[in-house]
Write a protein that holds these residues in place. Structure first.
Motif, short mmCIF file in Angstrom:
data_model
loop_
_atom_site.label_atom_id
_atom_site.label_comp_id
_atom_site.label_asym_id
_atom_site.label_seq_id
_atom_site.Cartn_x
_atom_site.Cartn_y
_atom_site.Cartn_z
N THR A 145 0.81 -1.22 0.00
CA THR A 145 0.00 0.00 0.00
C THR A 145 0.85 1.27 0.00
OG1 THR A 145 -0.09 0.04 2.42
CG2 THR A 145 -1.83 -1.19 1.27
N GLY A 146 2.13 1.13 0.29
CA GLY A 146 2.98 2.31 0.40
C GLY A 146 2.71 3.11 1.66
N LEU A 147 2.16 2.47 2.70
CA LEU A 147 1.81 3.14 3.94
C LEU A 147 2.49 2.46 5.13
CD1 LEU A 147 -2.03 3.51 3.32
CD2 LEU A 147 -0.31 5.31 3.04
N PHE A 148 2.55 3.19 6.24
CA PHE A 148 3.00 2.61 7.50
C PHE A 148 1.81 1.92 8.17
CE2 PHE A 148 5.74 6.32 6.81
CZ PHE A 148 6.99 5.72 6.86
N THR A 149 2.07 0.82 8.87
CA THR A 149 1.01 0.08 9.54
C THR A 149 1.30 0.01 11.03
OG1 THR A 149 0.62 -1.28 7.57
CG2 THR A 149 -0.26 -2.09 9.66
N VAL A 150 0.35 0.49 11.84
CA VAL A 150 0.46 0.42 13.30
C VAL A 150 -0.39 -0.74 13.77
CG1 VAL A 150 0.11 1.63 15.48
CG2 VAL A 150 0.83 2.91 13.45
N THR A 151 0.20 -1.64 14.55
CA THR A 151 -0.55 -2.79 15.07
C THR A 151 -0.42 -2.84 16.58
OG1 THR A 151 1.39 -4.22 14.76
CG2 THR A 151 -0.25 -4.18 12.99
N GLY A 152 -1.46 -3.34 17.22
CA GLY A 152 -1.48 -3.50 18.68
C GLY A 152 -1.73 -4.95 19.02
N PRO A 153 -0.74 -5.71 19.43
CA PRO A 153 -0.91 -7.14 19.68
C PRO A 153 -1.87 -7.44 20.83
CG PRO A 153 1.25 -6.40 20.43
CD PRO A 153 0.66 -5.28 19.66
N SER A 154 -2.03 -6.51 21.76
CA SER A 154 -2.89 -6.76 22.91
C SER A 154 -4.35 -6.41 22.64
CB SER A 154 -2.41 -5.97 24.13
OG SER A 154 -1.09 -6.32 24.47
N THR A 155 -4.61 -5.65 21.57
CA THR A 155 -5.97 -5.17 21.31
C THR A 155 -6.50 -5.58 19.94
OG1 THR A 155 -5.20 -3.08 20.36
CG2 THR A 155 -5.53 -3.15 22.75
N GLY A 156 -5.65 -6.18 19.10
CA GLY A 156 -6.07 -6.52 17.75
C GLY A 156 -6.14 -5.31 16.84
N PHE A 157 -5.51 -4.21 17.25
CA PHE A 157 -5.55 -2.95 16.50
C PHE A 157 -4.70 -3.06 15.23
CE2 PHE A 157 -3.89 1.27 15.54
CZ PHE A 157 -4.99 2.10 15.70
N ARG A 158 -5.19 -2.50 14.13
CA ARG A 158 -4.42 -2.42 12.90
C ARG A 158 -4.95 -1.24 12.08
NH1 ARG A 158 -1.17 -5.45 9.43
NH2 ARG A 158 -1.47 -4.98 7.22
N ARG A 159 -4.07 -0.24 11.90
CA ARG A 159 -4.44 0.92 11.09
C ARG A 159 -3.22 1.38 10.31
NH1 ARG A 159 -7.55 5.91 13.34
NH2 ARG A 159 -7.54 6.22 11.07
N GLN A 160 -3.50 2.05 9.18
CA GLN A 160 -2.41 2.53 8.33
C GLN A 160 -2.36 4.05 8.32
OE1 GLN A 160 -3.10 0.29 4.57
NE2 GLN A 160 -1.26 -0.86 5.15
N ALA A 161 -1.15 4.56 8.09
CA ALA A 161 -0.92 6.01 8.09
C ALA A 161 0.06 6.36 7.00
CB ALA A 161 -0.39 6.46 9.44
N GLY A 162 -0.17 7.49 6.36
CA GLY A 162 0.73 7.96 5.32
C GLY A 162 1.88 8.77 5.87
N THR A 163 1.73 9.27 7.12
CA THR A 163 2.80 10.05 7.76
C THR A 163 3.11 9.42 9.11
OG1 THR A 163 2.13 12.10 6.67
CG2 THR A 163 3.45 12.30 8.68
#
Length: 775
Positions: free
Chosen positions: A621-639
């Motif tokens: 995707t050409g984006l950064f991916t933030v993940t949270g192993p304790s919460t199942g969080f996954r979101r992407q950011a361009g900056t």
């Protein structure tokens, strides 16, 4: 006022009132690299002592690459108005005062204002609401910059008004220093060179070059290849985070949840025109402007921001109200060092090293527990608890087996159980207050009960309970109807000191999804803000953190400084316990954190990643991916914005000065080495007790002095603005340098006098011969 327009290229114009031909003595040449707050403090002392330098001519050059003399970039008066200091206005000064040991001549009180006093005077002149501060208010950082600029200009003007003293200001970056044996040669990035006799490095905060860190290099390379944006350093905020990479239509991820992240978040919201309004329930609501990013993701290893700083009730009488250690003392540290320290030769002398977790942390926790319960039950009951803890404390300091923090705290906690048992009997109505008070307990029952009610429920209810104390049957109903306005536990045993809860305020078992974590996060921040509002004298949790991790910081420095810990323990202290320190006692003001909470509630700021969050690159995707192993969080950011203050390390520093100094052998990294052969290099320079660098050949160079962040490593917590009335370490460090400077200046003058007399005689003979020839 000094600015880039007032910087010069080193003209040799004479000092004010000085005849250019009146004195041909070679001046002593002092160079200051860095023109920020530390330079302001140095010039204050130089200008105050200028009449005591024996008449020696002095040339001072100050190099500040930003041109913002007095403040530097971090404290710039031109930075966004959304950034705040995390110290109250009355606790910031600009000059030495009566509290500073052997300070020398002091300015009249009216000429050394605190930041609060400076703001009050300027508000009277301008009416600027940002200057309408009380002594316990939290100033905006740019306001501090304005004051620093003015004080710096005053000190420079004072020095320039002295005979035989010149001051030159250079808006230039010093890139290298060469040792020419007789002098040092300073070279700037634009190719100018200046010789000097003495060099004072006051470079302050710097940043790391992402190309010199493996992890940062990966992120930077990905951003260049993908079109994403990686911001390795936050300041200046408006330059690092322009709207084109952080405006509408973007998602910004902030790596870190400390003070820098708070600056970034407020810059991207309030700084973009967003507003905060008081809601129906009294809390803040955020009203967006539409110029913000679509979303801001904040994440860190802990998943929570630094805790809100409490209202500082100690400021009304710091000498009396600031905490003095009972268990965590320098004498206790020295005793442990003598009994259980590991002997090692360090810096040419013998040193006994401790293990922080085994030897020092138990004392920290015992001291925190003592402050916690003294706040909760009152000073007399606190003394009783301390006496019960004394035998195990003395055993811990002795040669006997060490039982660790749990065993050290056990007698104190058992005594707390006894206190709570008696008070519970009174509150249940099974015994009258007077009857309980007459019994021999070793602590004042009525005073303890009154204080507990006052802390948990408020002063008005404390009076009600005391008045009803002789009618036991009334008490249960009365107490059951009370609610704590601070969200403290309403049971006697519910407000125990709990280190685990302090360091992990959102228990792992209380959430499993990102939404559940957001809910627990909001609950925690709401409670934390109430505790901060209660203050550092009345809330037991805030009192313990503030009293130990702030008031007793010099004791921690005594334990850590100069290889006081083993290499492995030192590494752990910096990586784990400094984070605890920052979280517990070095956060932002409650007023600032209430803004952060409002943005979380609004949904613009997403904290759902939780603990142990990570960021990765996604080539697809050409984006950064933030993940949270304790919460199942996954979101992407361009900056992706690094939201952490970079630790000093010449190997990774973005500026060339310290790398060049290292390459030339003028400085070297400090290394903590232990008896077992293990070692740790925290990144700071190897310095003597007087802050002179140790060269690659092991010799100390007294011509160079290094203050501030580059000394972090061999010394603990060298950051911070000057604090008045405290004999503050920042001014003591300046005076350490000044004492040596005086000696070196006088030595130069003493050597120059015979030479001057000889030259004067030769000149007289030459003149006489010339006159004879001409006649």
């Amino acid at each position: 006022m000094p600015s880039s327009e007032h910087a010069d290229k080193g003209s040799s114009a004479p000092a004010h009132g000085q005849d250019p031909g009146a004195d041909e003595a070679v001046p002593y040449r002092l160079v200051l690299v860095g023109g920020g707050p530390s330079a302001t403090y140095v010039l204050e002392r130089l200008s105050a002592e200028a009449l005591h330098f024996g008449g020696a001519p002095l040339e001072i050059r100050v190099f500040e690459c930003s041109g913002e003399f007095g403040a530097g970039l971090v404290h710039s008066w031109s930075q966004p108005t959304t950034s705040y200091l995390n110290r109250i206005a009355a606790q910031i000064g600009f000059a030495a005062d009566e509290s500073v040991t052997d300070a020398g001549p002091l300015r009249p009180a009216g000429l050394r204002p605190t930041l609060y006093e400076w703001c009050r005077a300027r508000f009277a002149e301008t009416g600027d609401p940002d200057l309408a501060l009380g002594p316990t208010d939290w100033p905006k950082r740019y306001v501090h910059g304005l004051a620093l600029r003015e004080m710096f200009a005053a000190y420079v003007a004072d020095l320039r008004g002295r005979q035989r003293t010149t001051v030159h200001l250079h808006q230039a970056e010093v890139a290298d220093v060469r040792d020419d044996t007789a002098a040092l040669s300073v070279r700037t990035t634009d190719g100018e060179e200046y010789s000097c006799d003495e060099l004072l490095l006051l470079t302050g905060h710097s940043q790391n070059d992402p190309a010199r860190s493996e992890r940062s290099a990966v992120l930077a390379d990905f951003a260049r290849a993908s079109g994403a944006h990686y911001v390795p350093y936050a300041y200046p905020l408006d330059t690092a985070l322009p709207e084109k990479i952080s405006g509408p239509g973007t998602v910004v991820a902030c790596a870190g949840m400390g003070l820098t992240a708070i600056d970034e978040i407020l810059h991207l919201t309030e700084g973009r025109g967003g507003r905060f309004e008081t809601g129906p329930g009294g809390g803040l609501r955020y009203r967006p402007s539409g110029a913000e990013p679509d979303s801001i993701i904040a994440f860190s290893p802990t998943g929570v921001f630094t805790y809100a700083r409490p209202h500082n009730d100690k400021e009304r009488d710091p000498a009396r109200l600031e905490h003095r250690g009972r268990f965590l003392t320098e004498q206790a540290v020295d005793r442990l060092r003598a009994v259980v320290g590991e002997r090692v030769t360090h810096g040419g002398r013998t040193r006994k090293q401790l293990d922080f977790e085994r030897h020092v942390l138990p004392l920290v926790l015992l001291e925190m527990a003592q402050v916690h319960y003294t706040t909760l039950f009152g000073p007399a009951t606190g003394d009783f608890l301390a006496k019960r803890a004394d035998p195990s404390y003395r055993a811990f300091l002795g040669a006997g087996p060490h039982t660790g923090a749990e065993g050290l705290l056990a007698p104190l906690e058992e005594a707390v159980d006894e206190v709570c048992g008696v008070l519970d009997a009174v509150l249940r109505g099974s015994v009258a207050l007077g009857q309980a008070a007459e019994a021999t307990h070793g602590w004042p029952v009525e005073a303890a009960l009154t204080r507990w009610i006052e802390v948990v429920f408020g002063p008005r209810h404390a009076r009600e309970v005391r008045d009803a104390g002789e009618t036991p049957e009334r008490l249960p109903g009365l107490v059951a109807s009370l609610r704590s306005p601070w969200q403290l536990d309403e049971s006697l045993l519910g407000n125990r000191f709990d280190w685990a809860r302090l360091t992990e305020p959102i228990p792992r078992g209380s959430f499993s999804t990102a939404q559940e974590f957001r809910e627990r996060f909001t609950e925690f921040m709401e409670r934390d803000h109430l505790w901060a509002a209660q203050g550092n004298l009345d809330n037991p949790v805030k009192a313990a953190a503030d009293g130990v991790w702030r008031d007793l910081r010099p004791v921690l420095a005594h334990a850590v400084d100069d290889a006081g810990l083993t290499a492995d323990s030192h590494r752990l202290f910096l990586h784990r316990y400094m984070r605890h320190h920052n979280k517990l006692a070095n956060g932002a003001a409650r007023e600032v954190m209430e803004k952060i909470l409002a943005i979380v509630r609004h949904g613009l700021l997403d904290v759902g990643a939780g603990p142990e969050a990570q960021v990765d690159v996604d080539p697809a995707t050409g984006l950064f991916t933030v993940t949270g192993p304790s919460t199942g969080f996954r979101r992407q950011a361009g900056t992706l914005a690094d939201a952490r203050v970079h630790a000093f390390d010449p190997r990774t520093d973005v500026r060339p000065l310290y790398r060049n100094l290292t390459d030339r052998g003028l400085v070297r990294l400090w290394r903590n080495t232990s008896a077992d052969g293990s070692s740790f290099e925290p990144g700071g320079l190897d310095l003597t007790y007087a802050f002179h660098p140790v060269r690659a050949d092991g010799a100390a160079d007294e011509r160079i002095t290094v203050l501030g962040p580059p000394s972090e490593g061999v010394m603990f917590f060298q950051l911070g603005a000057l604090r008045p009335g405290q004999d503050h370490h920042v001014m003591r460090d300046v005076l350490m340098w000044l004492r040596g400077f005086r000696q070196r200046l006088r030595a130069r003058t003493a050597c120059a006098e015979p030479l001057a007399e000889s030259m004067a005689g030769s000149r007289a003979e030459s003149l006489a011969e010339s006159e004879g020839v001409l006649s």
